[in-house]
Design an enzyme around this catalytic site. Structure first.
Site, PDB file in Angstrom:
ATOM      1  N   LYS A  91       0.863  -1.192   0.000  1.00 33.81           N
ATOM      2  CA  LYS A  91       0.000   0.000   0.000  1.00 33.81           C
ATOM      3  C   LYS A  91       0.885   1.222   0.000  1.00 33.81           C
ATOM      4  O   LYS A  91       1.804   1.335   0.812  1.00 33.81           O
ATOM      5  CB  LYS A  91      -0.873  -0.023   1.271  1.00 33.81           C
ATOM      6  CG  LYS A  91      -1.869   1.108   1.349  1.00 33.81           C
ATOM      7  CD  LYS A  91      -3.169   0.767   0.639  1.00 33.81           C
ATOM      8  CE  LYS A  91      -4.004   1.986   0.323  1.00 33.81           C
ATOM      9  NZ  LYS A  91      -3.626   2.707  -0.917  1.00 33.81           N
ATOM     10  N   GLN A 112       7.249   3.870   3.824  1.00 32.24           N
ATOM     11  CA  GLN A 112       5.849   3.438   3.875  1.00 32.24           C
ATOM     12  C   GLN A 112       5.672   2.154   4.707  1.00 32.24           C
ATOM     13  O   GLN A 112       4.647   1.975   5.366  1.00 32.24           O
ATOM     14  CB  GLN A 112       5.370   3.203   2.437  1.00 32.24           C
ATOM     15  CG  GLN A 112       3.865   3.197   2.271  1.00 32.24           C
ATOM     16  CD  GLN A 112       3.278   4.590   2.135  1.00 32.24           C
ATOM     17  OE1 GLN A 112       3.788   5.403   1.404  1.00 32.24           O
ATOM     18  NE2 GLN A 112       2.200   4.849   2.852  1.00 32.24           N
ATOM     19  N   LYS A 127       5.314   1.679  -3.130  1.00 37.70           N
ATOM     20  CA  LYS A 127       5.201   3.040  -3.696  1.00 37.70           C
ATOM     21  C   LYS A 127       5.479   2.954  -5.184  1.00 37.70           C
ATOM     22  O   LYS A 127       6.111   1.999  -5.642  1.00 37.70           O
ATOM     23  CB  LYS A 127       6.233   3.949  -3.023  1.00 37.70           C
ATOM     24  CG  LYS A 127       5.941   5.420  -3.148  1.00 37.70           C
ATOM     25  CD  LYS A 127       4.964   5.931  -2.100  1.00 37.70           C
ATOM     26  CE  LYS A 127       4.574   7.376  -2.373  1.00 37.70           C
ATOM     27  NZ  LYS A 127       3.802   7.963  -1.280  1.00 37.70           N
ATOM     28  N   GLY A 166      -2.798   8.201  -4.377  1.00 39.15           N
ATOM     29  CA  GLY A 166      -2.142   9.367  -4.966  1.00 39.15           C
ATOM     30  C   GLY A 166      -0.902   9.786  -4.192  1.00 39.15           C
ATOM     31  O   GLY A 166      -0.584   9.252  -3.132  1.00 39.15           O
ATOM     32  N   ASP A 167      -0.188  10.728  -4.759  1.00 45.65           N
ATOM     33  CA  ASP A 167       0.948  11.389  -4.107  1.00 45.65           C
ATOM     34  C   ASP A 167       1.188  12.643  -4.949  1.00 45.65           C
ATOM     35  O   ASP A 167       0.245  13.099  -5.637  1.00 45.65           O
ATOM     36  CB  ASP A 167       2.188  10.461  -4.098  1.00 45.65           C
ATOM     37  CG  ASP A 167       3.321  10.969  -3.210  1.00 45.65           C
ATOM     38  OD1 ASP A 167       3.270  10.733  -1.988  1.00 45.65           O
ATOM     39  OD2 ASP A 167       4.258  11.613  -3.717  1.00 45.65           O
ATOM     40  N   THR A 211      -4.417  13.382   5.144  1.00 42.05           N
ATOM     41  CA  THR A 211      -2.983  13.528   5.450  1.00 42.05           C
ATOM     42  C   THR A 211      -2.737  14.851   6.182  1.00 42.05           C
ATOM     43  O   THR A 211      -2.057  14.888   7.217  1.00 42.05           O
ATOM     44  CB  THR A 211      -2.130  13.433   4.172  1.00 42.05           C
ATOM     45  OG1 THR A 211      -2.507  12.252   3.466  1.00 42.05           O
ATOM     46  CG2 THR A 211      -0.662  13.386   4.494  1.00 42.05           C
ATOM     47  N   ASN A 242      -2.344  18.920  -1.948  1.00 48.59           N
ATOM     48  CA  ASN A 242      -3.345  18.229  -1.135  1.00 48.59           C
ATOM     49  C   ASN A 242      -3.010  18.292   0.356  1.00 48.59           C
ATOM     50  O   ASN A 242      -3.859  18.665   1.177  1.00 48.59           O
ATOM     51  CB  ASN A 242      -3.449  16.769  -1.614  1.00 48.59           C
ATOM     52  CG  ASN A 242      -4.287  15.925  -0.683  1.00 48.59           C
ATOM     53  OD1 ASN A 242      -3.778  15.391   0.301  1.00 48.59           O
ATOM     54  ND2 ASN A 242      -5.566  15.832  -0.950  1.00 48.59           N
ATOM     55  N   SER A 378      -6.921   5.686   3.780  1.00 47.46           N
ATOM     56  CA  SER A 378      -7.014   4.816   2.602  1.00 47.46           C
ATOM     57  C   SER A 378      -7.432   3.411   3.043  1.00 47.46           C
ATOM     58  O   SER A 378      -8.233   2.750   2.366  1.00 47.46           O
ATOM     59  CB  SER A 378      -5.664   4.727   1.893  1.00 47.46           C
ATOM     60  OG  SER A 378      -5.502   5.791   0.992  1.00 47.46           O
TER      61      SER A 378
HETATM   62  P1  NDP Z   1       0.619  17.676  -4.416  1.00 49.13           P
HETATM   63  O1  NDP Z   1       1.107  17.349  -5.776  1.00 49.13           O
HETATM   64  O2  NDP Z   1      -0.834  17.807  -4.183  1.00 49.13           O
HETATM   65  O3  NDP Z   1       1.319  19.016  -3.879  1.00 49.13           O
HETATM   66  C1  NDP Z   1       2.692  19.148  -3.764  1.00 49.13           C
HETATM   67  C2  NDP Z   1       2.997  20.594  -3.428  1.00 49.13           C
HETATM   68  O4  NDP Z   1       4.392  20.718  -3.170  1.00 49.13           O
HETATM   69  C3  NDP Z   1       2.710  21.539  -4.588  1.00 49.13           C
HETATM   70  O5  NDP Z   1       2.308  22.789  -4.082  1.00 49.13           O
HETATM   71  C4  NDP Z   1       4.047  21.665  -5.300  1.00 49.13           C
HETATM   72  O6  NDP Z   1       4.215  22.879  -6.008  1.00 49.13           O
HETATM   73  C5  NDP Z   1       5.003  21.575  -4.128  1.00 49.13           C
HETATM   74  N1  NDP Z   1       6.259  20.965  -4.566  1.00 49.13           N
HETATM   75  C6  NDP Z   1       6.427  19.764  -5.174  1.00 49.13           C
HETATM   76  N2  NDP Z   1       7.713  19.538  -5.451  1.00 49.13           N
HETATM   77  C7  NDP Z   1       8.365  20.626  -5.019  1.00 49.13           C
HETATM   78  C8  NDP Z   1       9.726  20.996  -5.010  1.00 49.13           C
HETATM   79  N3  NDP Z   1      10.678  20.204  -5.526  1.00 49.13           N
HETATM   80  N4  NDP Z   1      10.042  22.209  -4.452  1.00 49.13           N
HETATM   81  C9  NDP Z   1       9.088  23.004  -3.920  1.00 49.13           C
HETATM   82  N5  NDP Z   1       7.776  22.694  -3.905  1.00 49.13           N
HETATM   83  C10 NDP Z   1       7.437  21.535  -4.439  1.00 49.13           C
HETATM   84  O7  NDP Z   1       1.241  16.552  -3.468  1.00 49.13           O
HETATM   85  P2  NDP Z   1       0.793  16.122  -2.003  1.00 49.13           P
HETATM   86  O8  NDP Z   1       0.303  17.302  -1.260  1.00 49.13           O
HETATM   87  O9  NDP Z   1      -0.071  14.929  -2.132  1.00 49.13           O
HETATM   88  O10 NDP Z   1       2.177  15.610  -1.381  1.00 49.13           O
HETATM   89  C11 NDP Z   1       3.065  16.474  -0.670  1.00 49.13           C
HETATM   90  C12 NDP Z   1       3.997  15.644   0.192  1.00 49.13           C
HETATM   91  O11 NDP Z   1       3.223  14.863   1.126  1.00 49.13           O
HETATM   92  C13 NDP Z   1       4.878  14.629  -0.539  1.00 49.13           C
HETATM   93  O12 NDP Z   1       6.093  14.494   0.150  1.00 49.13           O
HETATM   94  C14 NDP Z   1       4.084  13.341  -0.406  1.00 49.13           C
HETATM   95  O13 NDP Z   1       4.900  12.196  -0.544  1.00 49.13           O
HETATM   96  C15 NDP Z   1       3.571  13.492   1.010  1.00 49.13           C
HETATM   97  N6  NDP Z   1       2.421  12.661   1.366  1.00 49.13           N
HETATM   98  C16 NDP Z   1       1.255  12.759   0.649  1.00 49.13           C
HETATM   99  C17 NDP Z   1       0.165  11.997   1.016  1.00 49.13           C
HETATM  100  C18 NDP Z   1      -1.164  12.148   0.364  1.00 49.13           C
HETATM  101  O14 NDP Z   1      -2.136  11.584   0.889  1.00 49.13           O
HETATM  102  N7  NDP Z   1      -1.296  12.889  -0.712  1.00 49.13           N
HETATM  103  C19 NDP Z   1       0.261  11.009   2.105  1.00 49.13           C
HETATM  104  C20 NDP Z   1       1.498  11.065   2.858  1.00 49.13           C
HETATM  105  C21 NDP Z   1       2.531  11.855   2.456  1.00 49.13           C
HETATM  106  P3  NDP Z   1       3.422  23.176  -7.383  1.00 49.13           P
HETATM  107  O15 NDP Z   1       2.021  23.514  -6.963  1.00 49.13           O
HETATM  108  O16 NDP Z   1       4.155  24.343  -7.974  1.00 49.13           O
HETATM  109  O17 NDP Z   1       3.504  21.936  -8.186  1.00 49.13           O
END
Ligand code: NDP
Length: 446
Positions: A91, A112, A127, A166-167, A211, A242, A378
């Site tokens: 997962k 994970q 993943k 998603g991620d 999250t 997200n 999830s």
């Molecule tokens: P999203 O794609 O929804 O959002 C990511 C955000 O981070 C965006 O605003 C993006 O900017 C910014 N971002 C991405 N890469 C970079 C970078 N290299 N430098 C600066 N800003 C960056 O992803 P999530 O919110 O889902 O995920 C965010 C983090 O949380 C990740 O580490 C993910 O692994 C972790 N996570 C997510 C979960 C989930 O349920 N979604 C669960 C557990 C962990 P821009 O808008 O310009 O693209």
């Protein structure tokens, strides 16, 4: 410093997995915590549990061909790392971002395993993702990419085998296109094969919020131990996706004021507090940069390529990506009087950054504990799918809060038992590791 045996194991991980620095970093952190467990449980060493945990059960790499709107052909690389299934089906999410490599997916899959163990739900760790850049692509192009990706991945999935979500770069829209293609190929409506689905087609309430909300619930638990709360605190949240948006929503509900958030182009400072409807409109609906936010909020300032950690705050939530908060950022947070950091993203703080926060007396909730609410919800979505049921928002949110409180309790109690009260990194690593190690021992040498 690792002890000698662990150092040998780590050297072997480096040798067998060259040029994967993020994976090395994730392994190094866990090995840095589990030394005392090995002296208590000698069978873990004789069963080579650590060496087995560091080697994924299966790694799938595949070609993803697709056509853009002009008919030009593109080739991307897709990955799914099925890391450990001792506790349940693999997962973990799918990430679409140009920086994705095998090493990225392995670091995320490795984290994970322990995160999923901490949730107490029957889920293993995995993943996946692709080096596809959705930025600037049309909806049709992204749909074609998702369909091509799933045309290969589907054969590896199933509610008892491997269940992606998603991620970064993959939200409900992309999950929909992948689920549609899975359904089409298999001719089966297997809701439990993907999570993060839309509400009308098998999704669960609270999953989109989980999250971010969960990270704030974990933060609240840490602060409660010190007799503190979020109410009235100035907060900074990196990211605007997200996790970040829902963390901001929960902080604001609890009386915090979030004065800054960021995206890949820079950060926005809004002294009146981030205005959520504007943020959602800009990032979720229009998919623009935060510059558009600043244009609509006259008191706010957009800092192109600026460093969000220079904004003074009492609470910091890194919710964007790995290694986004380094040693000098951590030093600045400490100097500015930051009280607590909870990681919404995976591994956003560098190891030296964590050390500086620790020395500065800042409460620190590591991602594998603090952001586990997403995967836990999830698993609740899988439960509802299996039972052909759907729960109310309040019931699911209460369940999420209970799970986060239990994760906090496990981390705190484990840290205490190992003589390091308040060390949530040690607590999370040991508590997660022991659950997986026990199951692996029970299942024999496989
Ligand atoms: P999203 O794609 O929804 O959002 C990511 C955000 O981070 C965006 O605003 C993006 O900017 C910014 N971002 C991405 N890469 C970079 C970078 N290299 N430098 C600066 N800003 C960056 O992803 P999530 O919110 O889902 O995920 C965010 C983090 O949380 C990740 O580490 C993910 O692994 C972790 N996570 C997510 C979960 C989930 O349920 N979604 C669960 C557990 C962990 P821009 O808008 O310009 O693209």
């Amino acid at each position: 410093m690792l002890d000698e045996k662990l150092d040998d194991i780590y050297s072997e991980v480096l040798r067998r997995n060259p040029a994967e620095p993020e994976f090395h970093q994730a392994v190094r952190e866990v090995l840095g915590s589990v030394g005392p467990v090995l002296s208590k449980s000698p069978n873990y060493a004789s069963q080579k549990i650590i060496q087995r945990i560091c080697e994924p059960e299966r790694q799938i790499i595949f070609r993803v061909p697709w056509q853009d709107d002009h008919g030009d052909v593109h080739i991307n690389r897709g990955y799914r790392v099925e890391f450990n299934s001792a506790l349940g089906p693999y997962k973990g999410g799918l990430r679409f971002h140009p920086s994705v490599s095998l090493g990225t997916v392995k670091f995320l899959g490795f984290e994970q395993i322990f995160k999923n163990a901490l949730t107490g739900m029957p889920i293993g760790g995995g993943k996946g993702g692709a080096d596809f850049d959705p930025k600037g692509r049309s909806e049709d192009e992204i749909m074609r990419f998702c369909q091509s990706f799933m045309t290969e991945l589907y054969r590896h999935l199933g509610e008892y085998t491997d269940v992606p979500a998603g991620d970064i770069g993959v939200g409900t829209r992309e999950i929909g296109w992948m689920f549609g293609q899975y359904k089409r190929i298999t001719n089966r409506y297997e809701s439990g094969t993907l999570t993060g689905k839309g509400l009308a087609w098998g999704g669960a309430l609270v999953r989109p919020e989980a999250t971010g909300y969960g990270a704030v619930f974990f933060l609240q638990e840490m602060m409660k131990v010190q007799g503190r709360s979020v109410d009235g605190r100035t907060c900074v949240v990196s990211g605007a996706g997200n996790v970040a948006i829902n963390a901001i929503a929960k902080l604001e509900q609890l009386g915090g004021t979030v004065v800054a958030c960021s995206d890949s182009q820079g950060y926005v400072y809004d002294p009146d507090g981030i205005h959520l409807p504007t943020l959602r409109e800009v990032k979720e609906v229009e998919r623009k940069t935060l510059e558009a936010y600043a244009e609509r909020r006259p008191n706010s300032q957009h800092h192109v390529r600026g460093n969000i950690w220079e904004v003074p705050c009492e609470i910091a939530l890194p919710c964007a990506t790995q290694n986004e908060l380094n040693a000098s950022d951590a030093a600045r947070l400490v100097a500015n009087g930051c009280l607590a950091v909870a990681e919404g993203a995976n591994m956003p703080t560098t190891p030296d950054g964590i050390e500086i926060l620790r020395q500065g007396g800042v409460l620190f909730g590591p991602g594998k504990a603090a952001n586990a609410g997403g995967v836990a919800t999830s698993a609740l979505e899988m439960q509802q799918n299996a039972a052909r049921d759907s729960w109310s928002f309040s019931k699911t949110e209460a369940k999420l809060a209970e799970i986060m409180s239990s994760i906090h309790e496990q981390c705190a109690a484990t840290a205490e038992a190992y003589g390091r009260p308040g060390d949530y990194v040690l607590g999370a690593n040991i508590a997660g590791f022991v659950k997986v190690a026990e199951a692996m021992c029970a299942l024999g040498l496989i």
